[in-house]
Design a protein around this motif. Structure first.
Motif, short mmCIF file in Angstrom:
data_model
loop_
_atom_site.label_atom_id
_atom_site.label_comp_id
_atom_site.label_asym_id
_atom_site.label_seq_id
_atom_site.Cartn_x
_atom_site.Cartn_y
_atom_site.Cartn_z
N ILE A 189 -55.95 65.00 63.94
CA ILE A 189 -56.85 65.38 65.04
C ILE A 189 -57.39 66.79 64.83
O ILE A 189 -57.77 67.47 65.78
N ARG A 190 -57.41 67.23 63.58
CA ARG A 190 -57.92 68.58 63.29
C ARG A 190 -59.32 68.75 63.88
O ARG A 190 -60.16 67.88 63.75
N GLY A 191 -59.53 69.89 64.53
CA GLY A 191 -60.82 70.13 65.19
C GLY A 191 -60.73 69.98 66.69
O GLY A 191 -61.50 70.58 67.44
N LYS A 192 -59.76 69.17 67.19
CA LYS A 192 -59.53 69.05 68.63
C LYS A 192 -58.66 70.21 69.11
O LYS A 192 -57.88 70.75 68.33
N LYS A 193 -58.75 70.51 70.39
CA LYS A 193 -57.77 71.41 70.99
C LYS A 193 -56.49 70.62 71.20
O LYS A 193 -56.56 69.42 71.54
N VAL A 194 -55.34 71.26 70.99
CA VAL A 194 -54.07 70.53 71.09
C VAL A 194 -53.09 71.29 71.98
O VAL A 194 -52.82 72.46 71.75
N LYS A 246 -59.61 61.36 67.89
CA LYS A 246 -60.35 62.47 67.28
C LYS A 246 -61.85 62.27 67.47
O LYS A 246 -62.60 63.22 67.68
N GLU A 247 -62.30 61.02 67.41
CA GLU A 247 -63.74 60.71 67.55
C GLU A 247 -64.17 60.70 69.02
O GLU A 247 -65.35 60.64 69.31
N SER A 248 -63.21 60.71 69.95
CA SER A 248 -63.55 60.58 71.37
C SER A 248 -64.12 61.89 71.92
O SER A 248 -64.07 62.93 71.27
N SER A 249 -64.62 61.81 73.16
CA SER A 249 -65.18 63.01 73.80
C SER A 249 -64.12 63.83 74.54
O SER A 249 -64.44 64.85 75.14
N ILE A 250 -62.86 63.38 74.53
CA ILE A 250 -61.79 64.13 75.19
C ILE A 250 -61.62 65.46 74.46
O ILE A 250 -61.56 65.51 73.24
N ASP A 251 -61.53 66.55 75.23
CA ASP A 251 -61.48 67.90 74.62
C ASP A 251 -60.11 68.26 74.05
O ASP A 251 -60.02 68.90 73.00
N LYS A 261 -68.22 68.14 83.35
CA LYS A 261 -68.56 69.37 82.61
C LYS A 261 -67.29 70.19 82.31
O LYS A 261 -67.27 70.99 81.41
N CYS A 262 -66.27 69.98 83.14
CA CYS A 262 -65.01 70.74 82.93
C CYS A 262 -64.31 70.18 81.69
O CYS A 262 -64.70 69.15 81.16
N GLU A 263 -63.26 70.86 81.24
CA GLU A 263 -62.52 70.36 80.07
C GLU A 263 -61.68 69.16 80.47
O GLU A 263 -61.22 69.05 81.60
N THR A 264 -61.49 68.27 79.50
CA THR A 264 -60.68 67.08 79.76
C THR A 264 -59.54 67.02 78.74
O THR A 264 -59.69 67.47 77.60
N ALA A 265 -58.42 66.47 79.18
CA ALA A 265 -57.24 66.36 78.30
C ALA A 265 -56.64 64.97 78.47
O ALA A 265 -56.76 64.35 79.53
N VAL A 266 -55.97 64.50 77.42
CA VAL A 266 -55.15 63.30 77.54
C VAL A 266 -53.74 63.68 77.11
O VAL A 266 -53.55 64.31 76.07
N HIS A 267 -52.78 63.34 77.96
CA HIS A 267 -51.38 63.67 77.66
C HIS A 267 -50.66 62.38 77.25
O HIS A 267 -50.60 61.42 78.01
N ILE A 268 -50.15 62.39 76.00
CA ILE A 268 -49.47 61.20 75.47
C ILE A 268 -48.09 61.65 74.99
O ILE A 268 -47.98 62.43 74.05
N LYS A 275 -57.39 76.88 69.06
CA LYS A 275 -57.37 75.54 69.67
C LYS A 275 -55.96 75.11 70.06
O LYS A 275 -55.73 73.98 70.46
N LEU A 276 -54.98 76.02 69.92
CA LEU A 276 -53.59 75.65 70.20
C LEU A 276 -53.14 76.15 71.57
O LEU A 276 -53.27 77.33 71.88
#
Length: 341
Positions: A267-272, A243-248, A205-212, A305-306
């Motif tokens: 990835i417009r629409g995602k938090k970055v 962008k299509e994934s569930s990662i926030d 339920k918490c926010e998730t991030a991927v760092h690349i 979202k930034l």
């Protein structure tokens, strides 16, 4: 009220010299036994205090309680032999002697929960906790058991999901998965890497991030970057699926890198989390340098979202340099906040 442009770090911060040799990756601990446990917590408090003092909004443990962002997690799992090491090419760039997977991997008990609970007790600010991503974990091992990158990654995804749920339960606000391997193995990322990441975040339920990112400021990474030409378009290969994934949140490198900023449009629409601090140099950015990176990113990312961030971890830097860079991150974000509010 929600902070506009909340600042954060990508992960590691330098360790104090009484805990481990400074400015070194995989640095051995200078303490042992109970003194080490206490020393790690003291370092965590210190790291938190420095983040709060310079005005970082989303704080972390600075990875003070772990030697390395991948292997410290793996050390706590069964099925991996750390005595029996084999040489592999990590991220297709440099050789390293790594542990061997010799049997079924599992997590006998939680790895970071006590540390995360301790961090939660020290602060009211939102906290972020980093875990290694499944693909980066398999890239840091020799697999003599599953003999399938995909199978092993899937097992790790299930284990990471257990750990992430435990971290969420003790009050972690954002769980970040570090996947530098996503910038290298594009076909695997699109075929099964993002699916593995989805498995790791299942039910959270918490926010998730991927760092690349393009890695720490170590020679193997800086040499590799020199070979990438004038434009680093690696993100282009994986952004459409992410962008299509569930990662926030997607965390990436921007400042002083050759990543064309317009790739953010994918990835417009995602938090970055926009990397506005270069971790591969001791030069401390000015507030205006940071502000310029953020202004560019705002052409492709909505202001709400930034998240201004560092490019990568700062463990190999001196504490003074890291402190200066974090101050610049805060000051640059402040400039841009005033401009847009």
């Amino acid at each position: 009220m929600k902070t506009l442009l909340p600042t954060s770090t990508a992960g590691s911060l330098p360790k104090p010299s009484w805990l481990a040799q400074p400015e070194t990756l995989w640095s051995p601990w200078a303490l042992e036994g109970e003194a080490l446990v206490e020393g790690k917590h003291d370092a965590l408090r210190l790291s938190l205090q420095e983040q709060q003092k310079v005005g970082i909004d989303i704080v972390s443990d600075g990875e003070q309680t772990r030697q390395h962002f991948v292997t410290t997690f793996i050390e706590h799992l069964t099925g991996v032999d750390f005595e029996n090491r084999r040489t592999v090419k990590i991220r297709d760039r440099y050789d390293a002697k790594v542990p061997t997977v010799v049997g079924k991997v599992s997590r006998p008990k939680s790895v970071f929960v006590e540390d995360a609970k301790f961090l939660r007790q020290q602060t009211d600010k939102p906290i972020k906790w980093a875990l290694p991503g499944p693909m980066t974990m398999i890239d840091t091992l020799y697999d003599a058991h599953y003999q399938s990158r995909k199978k092993l990654a899937w097992e790790f995804a299930k284990i990471l999901n257990q750990e992430a749920k435990d971290l969420e339960a003790v009050g972690v606000d954002i769980i970040q998965f570090d996947e530098p391997a996503f910038n290298v193995f594009f076909d695997d990322v699109n075929e099964w890497g993002i699916a593995c990441l989805e498995r790791a975040v299942e039910g959270l339920k918490c926010e998730t991030a991927v760092h690349i990112c393009y890695g720490y400021g170590i020679k193997a990474n800086t040499d590799w970057k020199k070979s990438l030409g004038t434009e680093w378009r690696q993100y282009e290969e994986i952004f459409p699926k992410l962008k299509e994934s569930s990662i926030d949140i997607i965390s990436l490198e921007c400042h002083n890198s050759r990543v064309p900023i317009e790739l953010l449009a994918l990835i417009r629409g995602k938090k970055v989390m926009v990397g506005a601090i270069d971790v591969a140099t001791d030069t401390i950015e000015s507030a205006e340098d940071v502000a310029n990176t953020l202004r560019e990113a705002l052409k492709y990312v909505d202001a709400d979202k930034l998240y201004p961030c560092t490019n990568c971890g700062m463990a190999p830097l001196s504490r003074d340099v890291a402190r200066g860079k974090l101050s610049a991150l805060h000051a640059g974000a402040e400039i841009v906040r005033r401009e847009i509010s």
